[in-house]
Design a protein around this motif. Structure first.
Motif, short mmCIF file in Angstrom:
data_model
loop_
_atom_site.label_atom_id
_atom_site.label_comp_id
_atom_site.label_asym_id
_atom_site.label_seq_id
_atom_site.Cartn_x
_atom_site.Cartn_y
_atom_site.Cartn_z
N ALA A 79 -54.39 -17.28 69.66
CA ALA A 79 -54.72 -17.52 71.07
C ALA A 79 -54.08 -16.46 71.97
CB ALA A 79 -54.26 -18.92 71.47
N LYS A 80 -52.84 -16.09 71.65
CA LYS A 80 -52.17 -15.07 72.47
C LYS A 80 -52.88 -13.73 72.36
CE LYS A 80 -47.51 -17.01 72.02
NZ LYS A 80 -46.28 -16.88 71.22
N VAL A 81 -53.22 -13.37 71.13
CA VAL A 81 -53.87 -12.07 70.92
C VAL A 81 -55.22 -12.03 71.63
CG1 VAL A 81 -55.01 -10.65 69.17
CG2 VAL A 81 -52.70 -11.50 68.76
N LEU A 82 -56.00 -13.08 71.47
CA LEU A 82 -57.32 -13.07 72.10
C LEU A 82 -57.19 -13.14 73.62
CD1 LEU A 82 -59.40 -15.21 69.56
CD2 LEU A 82 -59.05 -12.73 69.66
N GLY A 83 -56.13 -13.79 74.09
CA GLY A 83 -55.87 -13.79 75.53
C GLY A 83 -55.51 -12.39 76.02
N ASP A 84 -54.68 -11.71 75.23
CA ASP A 84 -54.27 -10.35 75.59
C ASP A 84 -55.47 -9.41 75.72
OD1 ASP A 84 -51.61 -10.90 75.63
OD2 ASP A 84 -51.14 -9.99 73.68
N ILE A 85 -56.30 -9.42 74.70
CA ILE A 85 -57.35 -8.39 74.67
C ILE A 85 -58.38 -8.60 75.77
CG2 ILE A 85 -57.03 -7.97 72.20
CD1 ILE A 85 -59.84 -9.40 71.88
N ALA A 86 -58.49 -9.85 76.22
CA ALA A 86 -59.46 -10.12 77.28
C ALA A 86 -59.07 -9.40 78.57
CB ALA A 86 -59.57 -11.63 77.53
N THR A 87 -57.82 -9.01 78.67
CA THR A 87 -57.34 -8.40 79.92
C THR A 87 -57.09 -6.89 79.78
OG1 THR A 87 -55.02 -8.78 79.40
CG2 THR A 87 -56.18 -10.56 80.52
N GLY A 96 -65.40 -3.06 73.32
CA GLY A 96 -65.01 -4.23 74.11
C GLY A 96 -65.52 -5.55 73.55
N ASP A 97 -65.97 -5.52 72.31
CA ASP A 97 -66.53 -6.72 71.68
C ASP A 97 -65.40 -7.63 71.19
OD1 ASP A 97 -67.70 -8.61 70.02
OD2 ASP A 97 -69.16 -7.21 69.18
N GLU A 98 -65.10 -8.65 71.99
CA GLU A 98 -63.96 -9.52 71.65
C GLU A 98 -64.26 -10.40 70.44
OE1 GLU A 98 -62.58 -11.56 75.21
OE2 GLU A 98 -63.00 -9.76 76.39
N THR A 99 -65.53 -10.71 70.24
CA THR A 99 -65.89 -11.53 69.08
C THR A 99 -65.61 -10.76 67.79
OG1 THR A 99 -67.64 -12.43 70.43
CG2 THR A 99 -67.72 -12.92 68.09
N ALA A 100 -65.95 -9.47 67.81
CA ALA A 100 -65.68 -8.64 66.64
C ALA A 100 -64.19 -8.58 66.37
CB ALA A 100 -66.24 -7.23 66.84
N PHE A 144 -51.43 -6.29 67.47
CA PHE A 144 -52.87 -6.51 67.64
C PHE A 144 -53.39 -5.93 68.95
CE2 PHE A 144 -52.35 -9.53 64.16
CZ PHE A 144 -53.45 -9.18 63.40
N LEU A 145 -52.55 -6.01 69.98
CA LEU A 145 -52.99 -5.41 71.24
C LEU A 145 -53.12 -3.89 71.08
CD1 LEU A 145 -53.72 -5.90 74.16
CD2 LEU A 145 -51.30 -5.70 74.77
N GLU A 146 -52.18 -3.34 70.34
CA GLU A 146 -52.21 -1.90 70.05
C GLU A 146 -53.49 -1.52 69.29
OE1 GLU A 146 -49.43 -0.52 71.18
OE2 GLU A 146 -50.35 1.42 70.85
N ILE A 147 -53.82 -2.32 68.33
CA ILE A 147 -55.02 -2.04 67.54
C ILE A 147 -56.27 -2.13 68.42
CG2 ILE A 147 -56.47 -2.93 65.67
CD1 ILE A 147 -53.81 -3.77 64.28
N TRP A 148 -56.30 -3.13 69.25
CA TRP A 148 -57.43 -3.29 70.18
C TRP A 148 -57.55 -2.08 71.10
CZ3 TRP A 148 -61.66 -5.92 71.71
CH2 TRP A 148 -62.01 -5.92 73.07
N ARG A 149 -56.43 -1.70 71.69
CA ARG A 149 -56.47 -0.58 72.63
C ARG A 149 -56.91 0.71 71.95
NH1 ARG A 149 -51.77 1.20 74.72
NH2 ARG A 149 -52.78 2.07 76.54
N HIS A 150 -56.51 0.89 70.71
CA HIS A 150 -56.76 2.16 70.04
C HIS A 150 -57.90 2.12 69.05
CE1 HIS A 150 -52.69 2.70 71.64
NE2 HIS A 150 -53.10 3.93 71.82
#
Lengths: 268, 200
Positions: free
Chosen positions: A63-71, B33-37, B71-77
């Motif tokens: 939940a935290k990760v998916l919350g993070d990426i949404a922003t 930006g595909d959050e589902t993926a 995970f945020l790092e992976i998403w950003r990059h």
């Protein structure tokens, strides 16, 4: 190939180097294709070990990760430069679009980071000073500041440098824990220094910035404004500089350094 | 064959067979930006990434924090991943390992590192029997490969990779001449690589 430094490849692949060794190895890696191939294969081999440590994360993490990426907006891909800026005859042509994580994020990985580093050293004069000052190059510190800068939507020169695909950075941590990080983009011809928690210079003195050209000459790159946390664009063309330094000078600055540098940053 | 290959995936695993979507494809979609993926990617790799972070960091709360950052790092990059330089899982694990090591080397984390941590994989749960079997086979394969290392190589490698110590610290802990630990780590990794048939 330097056998001694080549032997660090394994320790590098498992993050078992200290910061100074890591910086040294990454400089070597930039010009050693044998090491690049070996390091990539050793990253993959080490990664296999993680099958032994699998563990289900707590449900809260998802939940935290998916919350993070949404922003957070994913960074754009690195694209080939449209303008081949000719900065150095000695530069290796870079067909790689830089590194994968090279925008100043806090996981500066690895062989890609080193890819875009230039195989040039500080000239002799500064090299001696580097030894005298026993500069520890820390590749990690300074990222909190970095992030704050990056988050600002306005694209100042400083931000463009920080976001440049060819930006290289070196950091120094002082004895009191303060840090200075030098970021330089050859394609933008500019260098930026980011300080965090810097002590005031002695009374009546200032911190002055310098760029060194390949002949060893040091040109003033301006005086730091007062205050512990600064983001300052160095004056002058940083694309041809081989390094940068900070000295303590009388108020108003000097034409030439009058003291040993408190920090040196190699652009090699 | 593992659920996903650490090594060259992408080209090597034809679509429509065991796994319809590769990690590379999920990363590429995440980059748009595909959050589902990305959620799918998370579900596929989080036990591997979290488990590694937890093994290195040990403290559960800090492990979760670090994994969140990873995970945020992976998403950003995600757009910066270059399949030419290795597999997607290896790339993600490299980020996770680096962040975990950075955390344990920071001063405040040092206090916690030896507090209660049992077996690294005791809390693995499996959604399906088939997956559990595949995982067990993967683990056995890696265990067998580790068995080909000398005990000295294995010890140095485990202290470095799984416990996050520098080669200098490893040398001191094992009372080795400086420089010996880095050689053991490298030799051990090379043997592991060659035994596992890792090609890059």
């Amino acid at each position: 190939m330097n056998d001694d430094i080549h032997a660090l490849s394994g320790a590098y692949a498992v993050d078992a180097l200290d910061d100074a060794e890591r910086a040294r190895f990454e400089r070597h890696l930039a010009g050693c294709t044998a090491c690049q191939a070996e390091v990539e294969s050793l990253f993959a081999a080490a990664s296999e070990l993680s099958v032994l440590t699998e563990a289900t994360p707590p449900a809260s993490l998802r939940a935290k990760v998916l919350g993070d990426i949404a922003t957070v907006r994913p960074l754009p891909p690195l694209t080939a430069p449209t303008d081949q800026s000719r900065d150095q005859a000695g530069d290796q042509p870079s067909d790689q679009p830089g590194d994968q994580l090279g925008d100043g994020a806090d996981a500066p990985p690895v062989e890609q980071l080193a890819d875009r580093r230039r195989a040039r050293g500080l000239s002799r004069g500064w090299r001696g000073l580097v030894a005298a000052a026993t500069v520890a190059v820390l590749a990690i510190s300074g990222f909190v500041v970095w992030r704050q800068v990056n988050a600002d939507p306005a694209r100042t020169i400083a931000e463009q440098v920080l976001a440049a695909g060819d930006a290289t950075r070196t950091s120094k941590t002082f004895a009191d824990g303060s840090t200075a990080t030098m970021v330089r983009s050859g394609s933008l011809h500019k260098a930026v220094i980011i300080t965090s928690g810097m002590a005031q210079p002695p009374g009546g003195k200032v911190y002055q910035l310098w760029l060194q050209d390949p002949t060893g000459h040091m040109a003033s790159a301006g005086v730091m404004p007062p205050g512990p946390d600064q983001v300052v664009v160095l004056e002058g063309d940083a694309s041809k500089a081989t390094g940068a330094g900070i000295t303590i000078e009388p108020a108003g600055g000097s034409g030439q350094p009058t003291s040993d540098p408190i920090a040196l940053f190699s652009f090699a | 064959m593992s659920r996903f290959s650490v090594v060259p995936s992408g080209d090597g695993s034809p679509e429509g067979t065991a796994r319809p979507v590769t990690l590379e494809q999920l990363l590429r979609r995440s980059a748009t930006g595909d959050e589902t993926a990305f959620a799918e990617l998370y579900d596929a790799v989080s036990p591997r990434l979290f488990g590694l972070v937890r093994r290195v960091v040990r403290d559960p709360a800090q492990s979760e924090e670090v994994a969140q950052e990873v995970f945020l790092e992976i998403w950003r990059h995600s757009a910066r991943f270059d399949p030419g330089k290795g597999g997607a899982l290896s790339w993600m694990l490299t980020i996770a390992h680096r962040k975990a090591v950075d955390r344990v080397r920071s001063a405040e984390a040092a206090r916690h590192r030896d507090e209660g941590y049992g077996s690294s994989n005791q809390d693995v749960t499996h959604d399906s029997t088939a997956e559990a079997v595949v995982e067990r086979l993967d683990a056995e394969r890696v265990h067998r490969a580790l068995d080909t290392l000398t005990p000295a190589q294995r010890q140095a490698l485990e202290l470095a990779y799984l416990s996050g110590y520098t080669h200098t610290e490893v040398a001191t802990m094992l009372d080795l001449p400086l420089g010996t630990a880095k050689t053991r780590i490298r030799d051990g990794l090379i043997r592991l690589r060659d035994t596992l048939g890792v090609t890059r």
